[in-house]
Write a protein that holds these residues in place. Structure first.
Motif: not given
Length: 261
Positions: A87-94, A165-167, A220-225
């Motif tokens: 999750e932290t890595f996701g926030y970092a690259y986004n 790859l967000n989803a 899509l990432g936000f919908i799945v999240s």
């Protein structure tokens, strides 16, 4: 005269912050409600901008209940460290991608705030799990990686590919926690308030992304999240409140039967 100039500057700043470019600038603040009522597209964009600011403000404290829960319990039991790291890595690259693309702060500002709080949570998880070295090393590594992405050391094309790859990132950062909760039959030190805020924030981000960011992969990432955050929230409510009441009612029933016998 000077006061009017100051007022005009203040209003100009507010219009710039909250009125997206497609919206006409009203001559007076009193004309703004009428403008929004007669221009639905402008109203939806302004609503998105205001909600975005609200999320950014909320993000400043969104993980505080979780941090307090871990510290208060002197334990990080029930929290998946792998899920938190992904999750932290996701926030970092986004965060890095949004900054390099020049998106409005309302579209990504919470990433920086949640990222910082996640580093604190990770440090606490490792600390209470007996890994003092990782409690310092892992957050430091994330800071270095994030700085490299934000400074352009990692090319924008790579960051764009990662947002694609967000989803999968959302699934990878939530599914281990969901499975762990199910296997343990409890949610350990997970905070209800934090889970509630994350679920609501994800759903609001679906709306703001539709209005302000033209990136289907991010949407899509936000919908799945959002869907997975709602699942975790449901588990917290069930295991912390519904299940204990059912067990208590069952125990009371069994005690009454024993007394009758």
């Amino acid at each position: 005269m000077a006061e009017n100039t100051i007022q005009e500057e203040i209003l100009g700043q507010l219009y710039t912050r909250f009125l997206p470019s497609p919206c006409p600038v009203p001559e007076s603040p009193f004309d703004l409600p009428q403008l929004l009522l007669h221009d639905r597209e402008c109203l939806s964009l302004v609503l998105s901008r205001v909600l975005g600011f609200g999320i950014v403000l909320l993000a400043g404290i969104i993980k505080l209940p979780q941090i307090l829960s871990i510290v208060g319990n002197h334990s990080a039991d029930g929290i998946s460290v792998n899920a938190y790291m992904l999750e932290t890595f996701g926030y970092a690259y986004n965060l890095s991608f949004a900054m390099q693309m020049g998106y409005p702060v309302t579209a990504y500002g919470e990433f920086a705030l949640i990222l910082a709080q996640n580093l604190i949570v990770l440090s606490l998880i490792f600390y209470y799990n007996g890994s003092t070295h990782n409690a310092f090393a892992v957050p430091l590594a994330f800071v270095c990686i994030t700085a490299a992405m934000m400074l352009g050391v990692i090319q924008i094309e790579v960051l764009r590919a990662l947002t694609g790859l967000n989803a999968l990132t959302a699934v990878g950062s939530r599914l281990p926690q969901i499975v762990k909760n199910y296997k343990n039959g409890s949610v350990g030190s997970l905070s209800l308030l934090t889970c509630l805020a994350l679920a609501l924030g994800s759903m609001v981000r679906v709306y703001t992304t539709l209005k302000e960011v033209n990136e289907p992969t991010i949407l899509l990432g936000f919908i799945v999240s959002g869907s997975l955050n709602l699942t975790v929230l449901g588990q917290v409510i069930y295991y912390s409140y519904i299940k204990p009441r059912g067990q208590k009612a069952e125990e009371t029933k069994e005690n009454l039967v024993k007394k009758k016998n």
